[in-house]
Write a protein that holds these residues in place. Structure first.
Motif, PDB file in Angstrom:
ATOM      1  N   LEU A 431       0.811  -1.219   0.000  1.00 21.36           N
ATOM      2  CA  LEU A 431       0.000   0.000   0.000  1.00 21.36           C
ATOM      3  C   LEU A 431       0.839   1.261   0.000  1.00 21.36           C
ATOM      4  CD1 LEU A 431      -2.785  -0.954   2.586  1.00 21.36           C
ATOM      5  CD2 LEU A 431      -2.858  -1.119   0.085  1.00 21.36           C
ATOM      6  N   SER A 432       1.981   1.244   0.692  1.00 17.17           N
ATOM      7  CA  SER A 432       2.776   2.466   0.798  1.00 17.17           C
ATOM      8  C   SER A 432       4.219   2.123   1.135  1.00 17.17           C
ATOM      9  CB  SER A 432       2.196   3.385   1.884  1.00 17.17           C
ATOM     10  OG  SER A 432       2.908   4.590   1.963  1.00 17.17           O
ATOM     11  N   ASP A 433       5.123   3.010   0.669  1.00 15.02           N
ATOM     12  CA  ASP A 433       6.558   2.824   0.920  1.00 15.02           C
ATOM     13  C   ASP A 433       7.171   4.194   1.153  1.00 15.02           C
ATOM     14  OD1 ASP A 433       9.258   2.266   0.947  1.00 15.02           O
ATOM     15  OD2 ASP A 433       9.157   0.872  -0.745  1.00 15.02           O
ATOM     16  N   THR A 434       7.855   4.352   2.264  1.00 10.34           N
ATOM     17  CA  THR A 434       8.464   5.651   2.558  1.00 10.34           C
ATOM     18  C   THR A 434       9.678   5.929   1.697  1.00 10.34           C
ATOM     19  OG1 THR A 434       9.959   4.780   4.253  1.00 10.34           O
ATOM     20  CG2 THR A 434       7.737   5.471   4.964  1.00 10.34           C
ATOM     21  N   LEU A 435      10.194   4.888   1.028  1.00  7.21           N
ATOM     22  CA  LEU A 435      11.482   4.968   0.338  1.00  7.21           C
ATOM     23  C   LEU A 435      12.553   5.318   1.366  1.00  7.21           C
ATOM     24  CD1 LEU A 435      10.351   6.724  -2.970  1.00  7.21           C
ATOM     25  CD2 LEU A 435      10.543   4.263  -2.474  1.00  7.21           C
ATOM     26  N   GLU A 436      13.729   5.737   0.918  1.00  3.31           N
ATOM     27  CA  GLU A 436      14.825   5.909   1.867  1.00  3.31           C
ATOM     28  C   GLU A 436      14.648   7.144   2.731  1.00  3.31           C
ATOM     29  OE1 GLU A 436      19.351   6.996   1.299  1.00  3.31           O
ATOM     30  OE2 GLU A 436      19.038   4.857   0.926  1.00  3.31           O
ATOM     31  N   VAL A 437      14.768   6.973   4.021  1.00  3.37           N
ATOM     32  CA  VAL A 437      14.684   8.056   4.999  1.00  3.37           C
ATOM     33  C   VAL A 437      16.002   8.131   5.747  1.00  3.37           C
ATOM     34  CG1 VAL A 437      13.545   8.868   7.106  1.00  3.37           C
ATOM     35  CG2 VAL A 437      12.192   7.837   5.263  1.00  3.37           C
ATOM     36  N   GLU A 438      16.525   9.345   5.940  1.00  2.00           N
ATOM     37  CA  GLU A 438      17.792   9.525   6.653  1.00  2.00           C
ATOM     38  C   GLU A 438      17.558  10.289   7.941  1.00  2.00           C
ATOM     39  OE1 GLU A 438      21.766  10.574   4.734  1.00  2.00           O
ATOM     40  OE2 GLU A 438      21.199  12.499   5.675  1.00  2.00           O
ATOM     41  N   ALA A 439      18.192   9.876   9.000  1.00  2.00           N
ATOM     42  CA  ALA A 439      18.096  10.539  10.303  1.00  2.00           C
ATOM     43  C   ALA A 439      19.490  10.705  10.885  1.00  2.00           C
ATOM     44  CB  ALA A 439      17.213   9.741  11.250  1.00  2.00           C
ATOM     45  N   VAL A 440      19.764  11.856  11.483  1.00  2.00           N
ATOM     46  CA  VAL A 440      21.064  12.166  12.071  1.00  2.00           C
ATOM     47  C   VAL A 440      20.866  12.539  13.529  1.00  2.00           C
ATOM     48  CG1 VAL A 440      23.128  13.607  11.934  1.00  2.00           C
ATOM     49  CG2 VAL A 440      21.887  13.004   9.846  1.00  2.00           C
ATOM     50  N   ALA A 441      21.763  12.074  14.388  1.00  2.00           N
ATOM     51  CA  ALA A 441      21.689  12.416  15.813  1.00  2.00           C
ATOM     52  C   ALA A 441      23.093  12.443  16.386  1.00  2.00           C
ATOM     53  CB  ALA A 441      20.825  11.418  16.564  1.00  2.00           C
ATOM     54  N   PHE A 442      23.242  13.150  17.503  1.00  2.00           N
ATOM     55  CA  PHE A 442      24.558  13.188  18.167  1.00  2.00           C
ATOM     56  C   PHE A 442      24.367  13.169  19.677  1.00  2.00           C
ATOM     57  CE2 PHE A 442      23.174  17.491  17.295  1.00  2.00           C
ATOM     58  CZ  PHE A 442      23.334  18.132  18.510  1.00  2.00           C
ATOM     59  N   ALA A 443      25.382  12.660  20.371  1.00  2.00           N
ATOM     60  CA  ALA A 443      25.382  12.563  21.831  1.00  2.00           C
ATOM     61  C   ALA A 443      26.826  12.284  22.277  1.00  2.00           C
ATOM     62  CB  ALA A 443      24.447  11.456  22.303  1.00  2.00           C
ATOM     63  N   PRO A 444      27.109  12.530  23.533  1.00  2.00           N
ATOM     64  CA  PRO A 444      28.483  12.262  24.015  1.00  2.00           C
ATOM     65  C   PRO A 444      28.898  10.805  23.847  1.00  2.00           C
ATOM     66  CG  PRO A 444      27.314  13.671  25.553  1.00  2.00           C
ATOM     67  CD  PRO A 444      26.296  13.195  24.557  1.00  2.00           C
ATOM     68  N   LEU A 445      27.946   9.877  24.069  1.00  2.00           N
ATOM     69  CA  LEU A 445      28.250   8.463  23.928  1.00  2.00           C
ATOM     70  C   LEU A 445      27.729   7.942  22.598  1.00  2.00           C
ATOM     71  CD1 LEU A 445      27.364   7.208  27.539  1.00  2.00           C
ATOM     72  CD2 LEU A 445      29.623   7.826  26.617  1.00  2.00           C
ATOM     73  N   ALA A 446      28.485   7.079  21.957  1.00  2.00           N
ATOM     74  CA  ALA A 446      28.131   6.555  20.644  1.00  2.00           C
ATOM     75  C   ALA A 446      26.801   5.797  20.682  1.00  2.00           C
ATOM     76  CB  ALA A 446      29.242   5.658  20.114  1.00  2.00           C
ATOM     77  N   GLU A 447      26.604   4.978  21.732  1.00  2.00           N
ATOM     78  CA  GLU A 447      25.377   4.185  21.813  1.00  2.00           C
ATOM     79  C   GLU A 447      24.153   5.091  21.966  1.00  2.00           C
ATOM     80  OE1 GLU A 447      22.736   1.093  21.781  1.00  2.00           O
ATOM     81  OE2 GLU A 447      24.820   1.207  21.122  1.00  2.00           O
ATOM     82  N   ASP A 448      24.293   6.148  22.750  1.00  2.00           N
ATOM     83  CA  ASP A 448      23.170   7.079  22.912  1.00  2.00           C
ATOM     84  C   ASP A 448      22.858   7.781  21.592  1.00  2.00           C
ATOM     85  OD1 ASP A 448      23.001   6.414  25.545  1.00  2.00           O
ATOM     86  OD2 ASP A 448      24.111   8.171  26.288  1.00  2.00           O
ATOM     87  N   ALA A 449      23.881   8.115  20.844  1.00  2.00           N
ATOM     88  CA  ALA A 449      23.678   8.753  19.545  1.00  2.00           C
ATOM     89  C   ALA A 449      22.950   7.811  18.592  1.00  2.00           C
ATOM     90  CB  ALA A 449      25.019   9.186  18.958  1.00  2.00           C
ATOM     91  N   LYS A 450      23.298   6.512  18.624  1.00  2.00           N
ATOM     92  CA  LYS A 450      22.639   5.530  17.768  1.00  2.00           C
ATOM     93  C   LYS A 450      21.153   5.404  18.126  1.00  2.00           C
ATOM     94  CE  LYS A 450      26.770   2.706  17.000  1.00  2.00           C
ATOM     95  NZ  LYS A 450      27.413   1.393  17.232  1.00  2.00           N
ATOM     96  N   LYS A 451      20.870   5.318  19.435  1.00  2.00           N
ATOM     97  CA  LYS A 451      19.468   5.193  19.851  1.00  2.00           C
ATOM     98  C   LYS A 451      18.644   6.404  19.414  1.00  2.00           C
ATOM     99  CE  LYS A 451      20.203   2.168  23.866  1.00  2.00           C
ATOM    100  NZ  LYS A 451      20.084   2.028  25.339  1.00  2.00           N
ATOM    101  N   LYS A 452      19.243   7.582  19.572  1.00  2.00           N
ATOM    102  CA  LYS A 452      18.540   8.797  19.158  1.00  2.00           C
ATOM    103  C   LYS A 452      18.300   8.810  17.646  1.00  2.00           C
ATOM    104  CE  LYS A 452      19.682  12.786  20.829  1.00  2.00           C
ATOM    105  NZ  LYS A 452      20.498  13.939  21.282  1.00  2.00           N
ATOM    106  N   ALA A 453      19.285   8.363  16.880  1.00  2.00           N
ATOM    107  CA  ALA A 453      19.160   8.357  15.428  1.00  2.00           C
ATOM    108  C   ALA A 453      18.085   7.367  14.973  1.00  2.00           C
ATOM    109  CB  ALA A 453      20.497   8.011  14.783  1.00  2.00           C
ATOM    110  N   PHE A 454      18.051   6.164  15.585  1.00  2.00           N
ATOM    111  CA  PHE A 454      17.020   5.187  15.211  1.00  2.00           C
ATOM    112  C   PHE A 454      15.627   5.694  15.598  1.00  2.00           C
ATOM    113  CE2 PHE A 454      20.528   1.977  15.056  1.00  2.00           C
ATOM    114  CZ  PHE A 454      20.270   1.500  13.788  1.00  2.00           C
ATOM    115  N   ARG A 455      15.544   6.307  16.771  1.00  2.00           N
ATOM    116  CA  ARG A 455      14.238   6.831  17.185  1.00  2.00           C
ATOM    117  C   ARG A 455      13.770   7.940  16.234  1.00  2.00           C
ATOM    118  NH1 ARG A 455      10.716   6.593  21.107  1.00  2.00           N
ATOM    119  NH2 ARG A 455       9.476   8.426  21.641  1.00  2.00           N
ATOM    120  N   ARG A 456      14.707   8.804  15.862  1.00  2.00           N
ATOM    121  CA  ARG A 456      14.351   9.887  14.934  1.00  2.00           C
ATOM    122  C   ARG A 456      13.933   9.320  13.585  1.00  2.00           C
ATOM    123  NH1 ARG A 456      18.079  14.989  15.280  1.00  2.00           N
ATOM    124  NH2 ARG A 456      16.925  14.987  17.266  1.00  2.00           N
ATOM    125  N   PHE A 457      14.607   8.253  13.134  1.00  2.00           N
ATOM    126  CA  PHE A 457      14.201   7.578  11.898  1.00  2.00           C
ATOM    127  C   PHE A 457      12.763   7.069  12.024  1.00  2.00           C
ATOM    128  CE2 PHE A 457      13.414   3.403  10.027  1.00  2.00           C
ATOM    129  CZ  PHE A 457      13.528   3.693   8.679  1.00  2.00           C
TER     130      PHE A 457
END
Length: 470
Positions: A431-457
């Protein structure tokens, strides 16, 4: 015969004497008045040549110096009245320091003061000015007044014509244009004055009436009619710019004020559809005529206090439409899964993107149940869903992964890309496809930055699917 001529001659002489006495009566009374008051005769009866105009300034206060300043101000006021525009600010310094105004050929030619301890000080100044220069100035001012009268009258005629054609908003705008002209200076007609023109536009605005028909609060759709209140008929208002104001959510789920513009055109109504699918699930939509640009123009040249009654009328003339969106899929069984990958391709055990999606749709009254889906091929996906969640109607499935990691100062920066699809299980159809979506995030710790980026995606991609649900 001689007696007749003698009587006739005597009558003519008497008539001439009466005429002379009558014409000099005012001058004589002023002369007597000045002698009684102990002031010069020119105070009440200045005598000047035919090409000069006299102005007598009078000041009366405790201090003689202040009385003289008041006399100067009195002369400037009289000159202002003569030419039709204020000159105090422009010529006060020149007159009080030089006893003259060059532009008018004006000079102080006489002065008199009177002071005693028992009464306020009095000061009199006699000024004469070049009549031709005064009249030249008055002519330009008067011509400007006449031009304003003419321009305003033309706008009113156009406004009346527009009103008869049910173009009420055009009529109001024309009165706004007339008000701007009236704000430039004096006019000769009361109905051309600024307050009168604004009052007329307010009358038109107060006559506007919005109404709703064929409204569906569950879909936030409505037919919005605009009519003119009238004792006999309520004609439709044509070609009116209507603004719909409401709250919406951006791609990250943050609330903001948004608006859509419509026009009643030749129909006298608009059909509202929430083209912004970020419209909050429960809220109110405000419909009103869009006077925003016109009000900004008026505010640039007319004091706020003068515009206050107009603003109050505008604030009252709209209508509110309350709604509570319900998706056509609200009763369907829906499952979802978004898989998250490291830069190396390793599957993560986090569900940040899916959590963001579930939160957004839950707030809009759509329940999506999380189910782990591992099949990549379309045919295998249908079989997996049938096995793990029998009776499912729709599937939201997606994947995203880290495509870049970097360190900037003390911040870890992560970029995530991916896509989400919506599948119809019964029809076995995408029914629907978002196609490619990009999200960017930053944080002092790499893991926190990844979680923020996935959530923003998850926030961005799930908002892109809203149009399929509502």
């Amino acid at each position: 015969m001689k007696h007749r001529y003698r009587r006739f001659g005597l009558g003519v002489v008497m008539a001439l004497i009466v005429l002379v006495l009558f014409s000099s009566c005012t001058s004589f009374s002023n002369l007597v008045r000045s002698q009684v008051e102990g002031i010069p005769s020119w105070v009440y009866n200045p005598v000047v040549s035919s090409n000069r105009t006299a102005f007598v300034g009078k000041g009366n206060t405790q201090l003689i110096f202040n009385a003289k300043l008041m006399a100067y101000e009195d002369i400037l006021k009289q000159v202002s009245d003569f030419i039709g525009e204020p000159v105090q600010d422009l010529y006060y310094r020149e007159l009080t320091t030089t006893d003259a105004i060059e532009d008018f050929g004006l000079n102080i030619v006489n002065e008199y003061s009177k002071s005693d301890s028992r009464s306020p000080s009095q000061y009199y100044l006699l000024a004469t000015a070049d009549t031709a220069k005064l009249e030249s100035k008055r002519t330009s001012v008067y011509n400007a007044v006449l031009q304003r009268d003419e321009d305003i009258a033309a706008l009113i005629r156009k406004a009346d014509s527009a009103y008869r054609a049910n173009n009420d908003i055009e009529a109001i705008m024309l009165y706004f244009d007339a008000a701007l002209i009236a704000s430039e200076g004096p006019v000769t007609n009361k109905k051309y004055e600024l307050d009168a023109l604004l009052a007329k536009s307010i009358t038109f605005i107060n006559a506007l009436k919005f109404s709703l028909s064929k409204s569906d609060p569950l879909q936030a759709t409505a037919t919005v009619q605009l009519r003119r209140r009238s004792r006999l008929l309520s004609p439709k208002v044509l070609n009116a710019p209507v603004v719909a104001e409401f709250d919406a959510l951006n791609s990250l789920g943050a609330r903001y004020a948004d608006s859509l513009l419509f026009n009643t055109a030749s129909e006298g109504f608009i059909q509202f559809v929430p083209y912004n699918y970020g419209l909050v699930g429960n809220g109110s939509i405000r419909f009103s005529v869009d006077f925003s640009s016109a009000m900004l123009t008026l505010a640039e040249r007319i004091p706020q206090e003068t515009l206050e009654p107009l603003q109050q009328a505008l604030d009252k003339h709209g209508i509110d439409f309350s709604y509570s969106l319900v998706s056509g899929f609200a009763s369907k069984k829906i499952i979802g899964d978004i898989r998250e990958y490291e830069y190396t391709g390793t599957l993560r055990n986090t569900k940040e993107a899916l959590s963001a999606l579930l939160e957004l749709y839950d707030s809009r009254g759509v329940t999506i149940s999380p189910v782990s889906l591992i099949q990549e091929e379309e045919g295998d996906l249908y079989d997996e869903v049938a096995l793990k969640a029998p009776g499912t109607n729709l599937v939201v499935r997606g994947k995203a992964g880290v495509v870049d990691e970097s360190q900037i100062g003390d911040q870890s920066v992560v970029v995530v890309t991916g896509s989400i699809q919506l599948w119809d299980m019964s029809k076995r159809l995408l029914l629907s496809d978002t196609l490619e979506v990009e999200a960017v995030a930053f944080a002092p710790l790499a893991e926190d930055a990844k979680k923020k980026a996935f959530r923003r995606f998850g926030q961005i991609s799930s908002s892109l699917l809203l149009s399929s649900f509502f």
